[in-house]
Design a protein around this motif. Structure first.
Motif, PDB file in Angstrom:
ATOM      1  N   TRP A  40       0.849  -1.187   0.000  1.00 43.15           N
ATOM      2  CA  TRP A  40       0.000   0.000   0.000  1.00 43.15           C
ATOM      3  C   TRP A  40       0.883   1.234   0.000  1.00 43.15           C
ATOM      4  N   TRP A  42       0.750   5.115   0.921  1.00 42.19           N
ATOM      5  CA  TRP A  42      -0.091   6.055   1.664  1.00 42.19           C
ATOM      6  C   TRP A  42       0.357   7.475   1.429  1.00 42.19           C
ATOM      7  N   GLU A  58      -5.161   8.947   2.292  1.00 45.86           N
ATOM      8  CA  GLU A  58      -5.574   8.035   1.227  1.00 45.86           C
ATOM      9  C   GLU A  58      -4.452   7.075   0.895  1.00 45.86           C
ATOM     10  N   THR A  60      -3.328   3.780  -1.785  1.00 43.51           N
ATOM     11  CA  THR A  60      -3.623   3.093  -3.039  1.00 43.51           C
ATOM     12  C   THR A  60      -2.746   1.862  -3.154  1.00 43.51           C
ATOM     13  N   CYS A  61      -3.307   0.846  -3.777  1.00 40.67           N
ATOM     14  CA  CYS A  61      -2.581  -0.381  -4.057  1.00 40.67           C
ATOM     15  C   CYS A  61      -3.211  -0.965  -5.311  1.00 40.67           C
ATOM     16  N   GLN A  64      -7.053  -0.545  -6.085  1.00 43.80           N
ATOM     17  CA  GLN A  64      -7.776  -0.314  -4.834  1.00 43.80           C
ATOM     18  C   GLN A  64      -7.379   1.022  -4.218  1.00 43.80           C
ATOM     19  N   THR A  65      -8.363   1.695  -3.648  1.00 42.63           N
ATOM     20  CA  THR A  65      -8.101   2.913  -2.878  1.00 42.63           C
ATOM     21  C   THR A  65      -8.804   2.794  -1.543  1.00 42.63           C
ATOM     22  N   GLN A  66      -8.202   3.375  -0.544  1.00 50.59           N
ATOM     23  CA  GLN A  66      -8.777   3.308   0.789  1.00 50.59           C
ATOM     24  C   GLN A  66      -8.469   4.598   1.521  1.00 50.59           C
ATOM     25  N   ARG A  67      -9.427   5.066   2.329  1.00 49.01           N
ATOM     26  CA  ARG A  67      -9.224   6.250   3.175  1.00 49.01           C
ATOM     27  C   ARG A  67      -9.243   5.806   4.622  1.00 49.01           C
TER      28      ARG A  67
END
Length: 143
Positions: A40, A42, A58, A60-61, A64-67
């Motif tokens: 990931w 960040w 945030e 990203t991988c 995929q994105t994640q907060r």
């Protein structure tokens, strides 16, 4: 006999519910962040309002994105960011020409793959030596 049938039905229903909940938990664990993607990346923590406090980061991988929630301390040094942690020396002597004193910091930890400088130098204004005089005046008034 009627009670036995009802009890058996209640037991089977309870068993089916616990099985469904367990399957749902397994799906959450398998499909959760970090399992399919190993690396990931960040970004910095961005405060929701002003320049410090609670905010979001945030990650990203691949696709995929994640907060995720994060917090920027209100006393952080903007020059080198809140994700770069440094070990600082003691403050140096006051430079009479500039009216500032300086100290150097060595990188101790870079959080969330932040791009940090290995060493940094920070300065601050010299404080006038009025504190000692103020304390001396307070002591004289107590006689």
């Amino acid at each position: 006999m009627h009670h036995r049938g009802f009890l058996l039905l209640a037991l089977l229903t309870l068993l089916a519910l616990t099985s469904a909940v367990a399957k749902k938990k397994d799906k959450v664990k398998k499909g959760g962040p970090g399992t399919e993607c190993a690396e990931w990346a960040w970004g910095p923590c961005t405060p929701s309002s002003k320049d410090c406090g609670v905010g979001f980061r945030e990650g990203t991988c691949g696709a995929q994105t994640q907060r995720t929630r994060c917090r920027v301390p209100c006393n952080w040094k903007k020059e080198f960011g809140a994700d770069c942690k440094y070990k600082f020396e003691s403050w140096g002597a006051c430079d009479g020409g500039t009216g500032t004193k300086a100290r150097q910091g060595t990188l101790k930890k870079a959080r969330y793959n932040a791009q940090c400088q290995e060493t940094i130098r920070v300065t601050k204004p010299c404080t006038p030596k009025t504190k000692a005089k103020a304390k001396a005046k307070k002591g004289k008034g107590k006689d």
